[in-house]
Scaffold this motif. Structure first.
Motif, PDB file in Angstrom:
ATOM      1  N   SER A 110      10.882   9.636  -2.477  1.00 22.26           N
ATOM      2  CA  SER A 110      11.149  10.611  -1.424  1.00 22.26           C
ATOM      3  C   SER A 110       9.911  10.753  -0.550  1.00 22.26           C
ATOM      4  CB  SER A 110      11.519  11.963  -2.045  1.00 22.26           C
ATOM      5  OG  SER A 110      12.626  11.822  -2.920  1.00 22.26           O
ATOM      6  N   PRO A 111      10.096  11.007   0.742  1.00 17.91           N
ATOM      7  CA  PRO A 111       8.942  11.087   1.660  1.00 17.91           C
ATOM      8  C   PRO A 111       7.905  12.117   1.240  1.00 17.91           C
ATOM      9  CG  PRO A 111      11.007  10.981   2.886  1.00 17.91           C
ATOM     10  CD  PRO A 111      11.380  11.140   1.448  1.00 17.91           C
ATOM     11  N   ALA A 112       8.354  13.234   0.675  1.00 20.43           N
ATOM     12  CA  ALA A 112       7.422  14.310   0.317  1.00 20.43           C
ATOM     13  C   ALA A 112       6.897  14.190  -1.110  1.00 20.43           C
ATOM     14  CB  ALA A 112       8.101  15.666   0.503  1.00 20.43           C
ATOM     15  N   ALA A 113       7.298  13.143  -1.832  1.00 18.88           N
ATOM     16  CA  ALA A 113       6.920  13.014  -3.242  1.00 18.88           C
ATOM     17  C   ALA A 113       5.463  12.596  -3.387  1.00 18.88           C
ATOM     18  CB  ALA A 113       7.825  12.005  -3.943  1.00 18.88           C
ATOM     19  N   SER A 114       4.816  13.110  -4.427  1.00 19.77           N
ATOM     20  CA  SER A 114       3.458  12.717  -4.774  1.00 19.77           C
ATOM     21  C   SER A 114       3.523  11.693  -5.907  1.00 19.77           C
ATOM     22  CB  SER A 114       2.657  13.947  -5.218  1.00 19.77           C
ATOM     23  OG  SER A 114       1.377  13.579  -5.676  1.00 19.77           O
ATOM     24  N   PHE A 115       2.807  10.563  -5.728  1.00 15.00           N
ATOM     25  CA  PHE A 115       2.870   9.499  -6.727  1.00 15.00           C
ATOM     26  C   PHE A 115       1.589   8.690  -6.668  1.00 15.00           C
ATOM     27  CE2 PHE A 115       3.942   5.218  -8.149  1.00 15.00           C
ATOM     28  CZ  PHE A 115       4.598   5.492  -9.344  1.00 15.00           C
ATOM     29  N   PRO A 116       0.995   8.367  -7.828  1.00 17.62           N
ATOM     30  CA  PRO A 116       1.355   8.871  -9.157  1.00 17.62           C
ATOM     31  C   PRO A 116       0.916  10.313  -9.324  1.00 17.62           C
ATOM     32  CG  PRO A 116      -0.636   7.559  -9.297  1.00 17.62           C
ATOM     33  CD  PRO A 116      -0.163   7.452  -7.882  1.00 17.62           C
ATOM     34  N   VAL A 117       1.421  10.946 -10.372  1.00 20.61           N
ATOM     35  CA  VAL A 117       1.087  12.346 -10.628  1.00 20.61           C
ATOM     36  C   VAL A 117      -0.348  12.475 -11.132  1.00 20.61           C
ATOM     37  CG1 VAL A 117       1.658  14.334 -12.066  1.00 20.61           C
ATOM     38  CG2 VAL A 117       3.481  12.990 -11.016  1.00 20.61           C
ATOM     39  N   GLY A 118      -0.775  11.519 -11.959  1.00 22.53           N
ATOM     40  CA  GLY A 118      -2.117  11.560 -12.522  1.00 22.53           C
ATOM     41  C   GLY A 118      -3.118  10.832 -11.645  1.00 22.53           C
ATOM     42  N   PRO A 119      -4.273  10.446 -12.203  1.00 21.23           N
ATOM     43  CA  PRO A 119      -5.322   9.767 -11.437  1.00 21.23           C
ATOM     44  C   PRO A 119      -4.829   8.445 -10.852  1.00 21.23           C
ATOM     45  CG  PRO A 119      -6.148  10.511 -13.569  1.00 21.23           C
ATOM     46  CD  PRO A 119      -4.680  10.701 -13.602  1.00 21.23           C
ATOM     47  N   LYS A 120      -5.241   8.161  -9.620  1.00 16.52           N
ATOM     48  CA  LYS A 120      -4.857   6.911  -8.960  1.00 16.52           C
ATOM     49  C   LYS A 120      -5.784   5.766  -9.341  1.00 16.52           C
ATOM     50  CE  LYS A 120      -2.542   8.944  -4.938  1.00 16.52           C
ATOM     51  NZ  LYS A 120      -2.353  10.244  -5.559  1.00 16.52           N
ATOM     52  N   GLU A 121      -6.977   6.072  -9.781  1.00 19.78           N
ATOM     53  CA  GLU A 121      -7.931   5.043 -10.156  1.00 19.78           C
ATOM     54  C   GLU A 121      -7.422   4.254 -11.362  1.00 19.78           C
ATOM     55  OE1 GLU A 121     -12.577   4.649 -11.710  1.00 19.78           O
ATOM     56  OE2 GLU A 121     -11.744   6.594 -11.148  1.00 19.78           O
ATOM     57  N   GLY A 122      -7.324   2.933 -11.189  1.00 19.36           N
ATOM     58  CA  GLY A 122      -6.869   2.081 -12.277  1.00 19.36           C
ATOM     59  C   GLY A 122      -5.373   2.091 -12.504  1.00 19.36           C
ATOM     60  N   PHE A 123      -4.612   2.758 -11.651  1.00 20.30           N
ATOM     61  CA  PHE A 123      -3.161   2.822 -11.827  1.00 20.30           C
ATOM     62  C   PHE A 123      -2.538   1.453 -11.570  1.00 20.30           C
ATOM     63  CE2 PHE A 123       1.170   3.776 -10.256  1.00 20.30           C
ATOM     64  CZ  PHE A 123       1.648   4.491 -11.347  1.00 20.30           C
ATOM     65  N   ASP A 124      -1.574   1.070 -12.389  1.00 22.12           N
ATOM     66  CA  ASP A 124      -0.922  -0.233 -12.282  1.00 22.12           C
ATOM     67  C   ASP A 124       0.236  -0.136 -11.291  1.00 22.12           C
ATOM     68  OD1 ASP A 124       0.275  -2.699 -12.601  1.00 22.12           O
ATOM     69  OD2 ASP A 124      -0.012  -2.758 -14.766  1.00 22.12           O
ATOM     70  N   TRP A 125      -0.054  -0.351 -10.023  1.00 23.61           N
ATOM     71  CA  TRP A 125       0.953  -0.193  -8.968  1.00 23.61           C
ATOM     72  C   TRP A 125       2.050  -1.239  -9.056  1.00 23.61           C
ATOM     73  CZ3 TRP A 125       1.304   3.890  -5.699  1.00 23.61           C
ATOM     74  CH2 TRP A 125       0.197   4.742  -5.615  1.00 23.61           C
ATOM     75  N   SER A 126       1.696  -2.482  -9.357  1.00 25.26           N
ATOM     76  CA  SER A 126       2.719  -3.530  -9.423  1.00 25.26           C
ATOM     77  C   SER A 126       3.710  -3.266 -10.554  1.00 25.26           C
ATOM     78  CB  SER A 126       2.065  -4.901  -9.591  1.00 25.26           C
ATOM     79  OG  SER A 126       1.290  -4.962 -10.779  1.00 25.26           O
ATOM     80  N   LYS A 127       3.228  -2.836 -11.720  1.00 27.17           N
ATOM     81  CA  LYS A 127       4.121  -2.509 -12.827  1.00 27.17           C
ATOM     82  C   LYS A 127       5.025  -1.337 -12.465  1.00 27.17           C
ATOM     83  CE  LYS A 127       4.209  -1.112 -17.705  1.00 27.17           C
ATOM     84  NZ  LYS A 127       3.396  -0.759 -18.895  1.00 27.17           N
ATOM     85  N   ALA A 128       4.461  -0.343 -11.797  1.00 21.72           N
ATOM     86  CA  ALA A 128       5.252   0.823 -11.400  1.00 21.72           C
ATOM     87  C   ALA A 128       6.374   0.413 -10.454  1.00 21.72           C
ATOM     88  CB  ALA A 128       4.356   1.868 -10.753  1.00 21.72           C
ATOM     89  N   CYS A 129       6.066  -0.432  -9.476  1.00 22.97           N
ATOM     90  CA  CYS A 129       7.092  -0.871  -8.526  1.00 22.97           C
ATOM     91  C   CYS A 129       8.174  -1.686  -9.223  1.00 22.97           C
ATOM     92  CB  CYS A 129       6.452  -1.685  -7.408  1.00 22.97           C
ATOM     93  SG  CYS A 129       5.443  -0.719  -6.264  1.00 22.97           S
ATOM     94  N   LEU A 130       7.754  -2.576 -10.118  1.00 24.31           N
ATOM     95  CA  LEU A 130       8.725  -3.382 -10.855  1.00 24.31           C
ATOM     96  C   LEU A 130       9.656  -2.488 -11.661  1.00 24.31           C
ATOM     97  CD1 LEU A 130       9.748  -6.117 -11.871  1.00 24.31           C
ATOM     98  CD2 LEU A 130       7.964  -6.048 -13.622  1.00 24.31           C
ATOM     99  N   GLU A 131       9.117  -1.513 -12.374  1.00 25.61           N
ATOM    100  CA  GLU A 131       9.945  -0.619 -13.182  1.00 25.61           C
ATOM    101  C   GLU A 131      10.865   0.231 -12.314  1.00 25.61           C
ATOM    102  OE1 GLU A 131       7.413   1.668 -15.699  1.00 25.61           O
ATOM    103  OE2 GLU A 131       7.175   0.054 -17.163  1.00 25.61           O
ATOM    104  N   MET A 132      10.354   0.733 -11.192  1.00 22.44           N
ATOM    105  CA  MET A 132      11.188   1.563 -10.328  1.00 22.44           C
ATOM    106  C   MET A 132      12.359   0.778  -9.752  1.00 22.44           C
ATOM    107  SD  MET A 132       8.768   4.317  -8.330  1.00 22.44           S
ATOM    108  CE  MET A 132       7.558   3.170  -7.673  1.00 22.44           C
TER     109      MET A 132
END
Length: 510
Positions: A110-132
Motif C-alpha cells: 500500500s502507498p502509505a505502508a511502512s516496510f520493513p517494520v524493523g531496521p533496514k540495514e542488512g534487510f534481505d530485499w530480494s527475499k522479501a520481494c520473492l516471498e511477497m
C-alpha cells in the motif's frame, strides 16, 4: 504466471514507446532460452560484460542500464534471482541492485505502508520481494472460498445447536479458562475429553479443493486422529514432509504429508509406561533437527527422536504446567505456569541448566536464538534475556498480554489477548515497540513472520495472510468453523490446529 505478474506486464505495455514491445517473460524461462528471447548478442553473452551499454548491435544490453533495470522490474522476482544470473554476468547484476528491489517491494505494498517494520540495514530485499510475489500469487482470490466455508460452518453450527438445545460456546475464553482453572480440574476435564468422541470428526477427513481452479493451493483436512481439541501443530522434516499435532486428548500425533492426497497418520507417540503421549493436555511443541519436544499440563517435557520414527528419547520433569517451548540445537527452553523460564540441556544427566524468574505471572510464549530469549507473560510484560551475558536486558510493559510470539533477529511480531498484533524492532540488543494493529476480534493464538509474509490465527475463527508491512496488508481471510488454536508455516505450507479436533493444511498442488 501469477496475477501480479500479469498486472506488471500490462503496466509494461502501457509504458513502452509506440512500436516497441517487451518479451513475454515467465518464471519457467531457462538460461538457454533467455538469450534468444532477450535478443542478446552471442558475443555479449560469452564475454559476460559488466553493466554498461553495448557499443554495437541492437540487443538488450545496447540500451542504457537504467532502461534494462526498468525492463527487469517487470519480470517475476524468481526469474531475476534464479534465471538471469545464469544467462550472463551482466544480467546477474540485476539481482544485486538493492534500490531496484526496494522499488519493487513498495509497488507491491500500500502507498502509505511502512516496510520493513524493523531496521533496514542488512534487510534481505530480494527475499522479501520473492516471498511477497509468491504469497500474492497463492492467496489472492481465495476470499470467496473462505466466505462460502464460513457460511456452511455457521449453518452446521446452528443445526447442531438446534438439535442439542444449546447455544454455541462463547468465543475467546480458551486460554483464560485454561490458565485460571486449577490444574487438577484441568486433568479431569482432559479425561472427559478423552471419553467424548464426535461422530462428525471422521466425516471431515477429506480433501477440499479450492473453489478457483487457477489457485496453486489445495486445502487438506488430515484423516481423523484426535478426539479432542488440537492445541498445537508443527511442520517438521525437510520439504514439509511431516507434521506433529498435540491435543487435549493427551496425545501427540505424527503425520506423513507425502502419503496419498490427504496425508497419513504414522502413529501416536507413546511415553514409557503410559497409554498416551502425556498424562495431561498437550499444550506446546518445538523442534530442532531430529529432536521433537512436547510440553504438557502434566508438568513434563517429553523428547522424541524423529530419526528413530518418533521413539521417546527422554522425559524432563518440570514443577508446573508447561505452556510454551523453544528448541536451539541440544537446548530446550520452557515457559511454565509457575512464572519460570527454564533452560535444559538434553545431553546432560541432570538436564536443568538454569531457571529464570523474569515475570510475575505465567509465561505464555517465548522465542529464542543462540544469543537472545524473548518471553511474554500474563503479567503484561515482554522480557529480553541475553543468553551469552546471562542477564536480563530489558522488560517492556504492555496494556495486554501476549499469547503468540515470533522473532527473526531484527523484527518481532506478537499477538495478544485482545486481538491486536504488536510489532517490535530488535537492534543493538534493544527491543523497541513500534506499533500495534487491530487484526482479529479475539485471542491471537498464532503468528508466523518472514521478510515477505505474515500469517496470524485467532480464537475468533479466522486465519489471515498478510504482507508484513505497517499496517499489514491482508491478502486473504479464511473463516473457520471453530476457534483456531495455533499455526505452523514452512516453505509455503500452512498448518493449523483446530478447536474442532482437526489438523488442516494449505499446500501447493502436486
Amino acid at each position: 504466471m501469477s496475477r501480479t505478474s500479469i498486472t506488471l506486464e500490462d503496466e509494461e505495455k502501457q509504458r513502452c514507446p509506440a512500436g516497441a514491445s517487451s518479451p513475454n517473460f515467465t518464471c519457467s524461462d531457462t538460461p538457454h532460452s533467455l538469450p534468444h528471447r532477450l535478443n542478446l548478442e552471442p558475443s555479449v553473452v560469452a564475454m559476460e560484460t559488466s553493466p554498461s551499454p553495448s557499443s554495437n548491435g541492437t540487443g538488450l544490453l545496447s540500451l542504457p542500464w537504467e532502461i534494462v533495470t526498468q525492463i527487469a522490474s517487470h519480470l517475476p522476482a524468481q526469474c531475476v534471482i534464479n534465471v538471469l544470473p545464469q544467462v550472463c554476468q551482466t544480467l546477474g547484476k540485476l539481482s544485486e541492485d538493492r534500490l531496484a528491489w526496494q522499488l519493487r517491494a513498495h509497488k507491491l505494498l500500500s502507498p502509505a505502508a511502512s516496510f520493513p517494520v524493523g531496521p533496514k540495514e542488512g534487510f534481505d530485499w530480494s527475499k522479501a520481494c520473492l516471498e511477497m510475489e509468491q504469497l500474492i500469487g497463492c492467496w489472492t482470490g481465495l476470499e470467496n472460498q473462505a466466505e462460502r466455508q464460513e457460511t456452511a460452518g455457521e449453518r452446521q453450527e446452528e443445526a447442531v445447536g438446534g438439535v442439542n438445545g444449546e447455544a454455541p460456546a462463547a468465543e475467546g475464553n480458551l486460554v483464560e479458562m485454561q490458565l485460571d482453572v486449577d490444574l487438577s480440574g484441568a486433568a479431569e476435564a482432559g479425561e472427559e475429553n478423552v471419553q467424548v468422541q464426535s461422530q462428525d470428526a471422521s466425516d471431515s477427513s477429506q480433501l477440499i479443493e479450492s473453489s478457483s481452479t487457477s489457485s496453486p493451493l489445495e486445502h487438506v483436512i488430515l484423516p481423523s486422529g484426535h478426539i479432542a481439541d488440537v492445541n498445537c501443530v508443527l511442520l517438521l522434516g525437510g520439504e514439509e514432509a511431516l507434521c506433529a499435532s498435540g491435543s487435549r486428548d493427551r496425545n501427540v500425533n505424527l503425520w506423513d504429508l507425502r502419503e496419498g492426497p490427504r496425508g497419513k497418520l504414522m502413529h501416536t507417540l507413546a511415553g514409557r509406561g503410559t497409554i498416551s503421549t502425556h498424562r495431561g493436555w498437550v499444550w506446546c511443541l518445538a523442534s530442532s533437527g531430529p529432536l521433537l519436544a512436547s510440553g504438557s499440563f502434566d508438568s513434563t517435557i517429553r523428547l522424541w527422536d524423529l530419526e528413530a520414527g518418533g521413539a521417546e528419547q527422554r522425559l524432563i520433569q518440570s514443577k508446573a504446567a508447561v505452556l510454551c517451548l523453544s528448541c536451539e540445537r541440544d537446548m530446550v527452553l520452557a515457559g511454565s505456569h509457575d512464572q519460570k523460564l527454564s533452560i535444559f540441556d538434553t545431553r546432560a544427566a541432570d538436564p536443568l541448566v538454569k531457571s529464570l524468574r523474569l515475570h510475575s505471572d505465567a509465561v505464555l510464549c517465548l522465542a529464542s536464538d543462540d544469543q537472545y530469549i524473548l518471553s511474554g507473560s500474563k503479567d503484561q510484560t515482554v522480557a529480553l534475556f541475553d543468553r551469552r551475558a546471562g542477564k536480563l536486558l530489558q522488560k517492556v510493559k504492555l496494556s495486554s498480554y501476549l499469547l503468540s510470539l515470533f522473532y527473526s533477529t531484527r523484527e518481532v511480531w506478537a499477538g495478544d489477548n485482545r486481538g491486536l498484533v504488536h510489532t517490535f524492532s530488535m537492534h543493538n540488543s534493544s527491543l523497541t515497540p513500534i506499533s500495534q494493529f487491530n487484526i482479529h476480534r479475539s485471542l491471537v493464538t498464532g503468528v508466523h513472520y518472514s521478510p515477505g509474509a505474515l500469517y496470524t490465527c485467532s480464537s475468533d475463527r479466522t486465519i489471515k495472510v498478510h504482507l508484513p508491512c505497517a499496517p499489514p496488508k491482508t491478502l486473504c481471510t479464511l473463516h473457520h468453523q471453530a476457534g483456531v488454536n495455533g499455526l505452523s508455516v514452512e516453505g509455503g505450507t500452512l498448518a493449523i490446529a483446530s478447536g474442532d479436533m482437526n489438523v488442516e493444511i494449505w499446500r501447493h498442488r502436486c
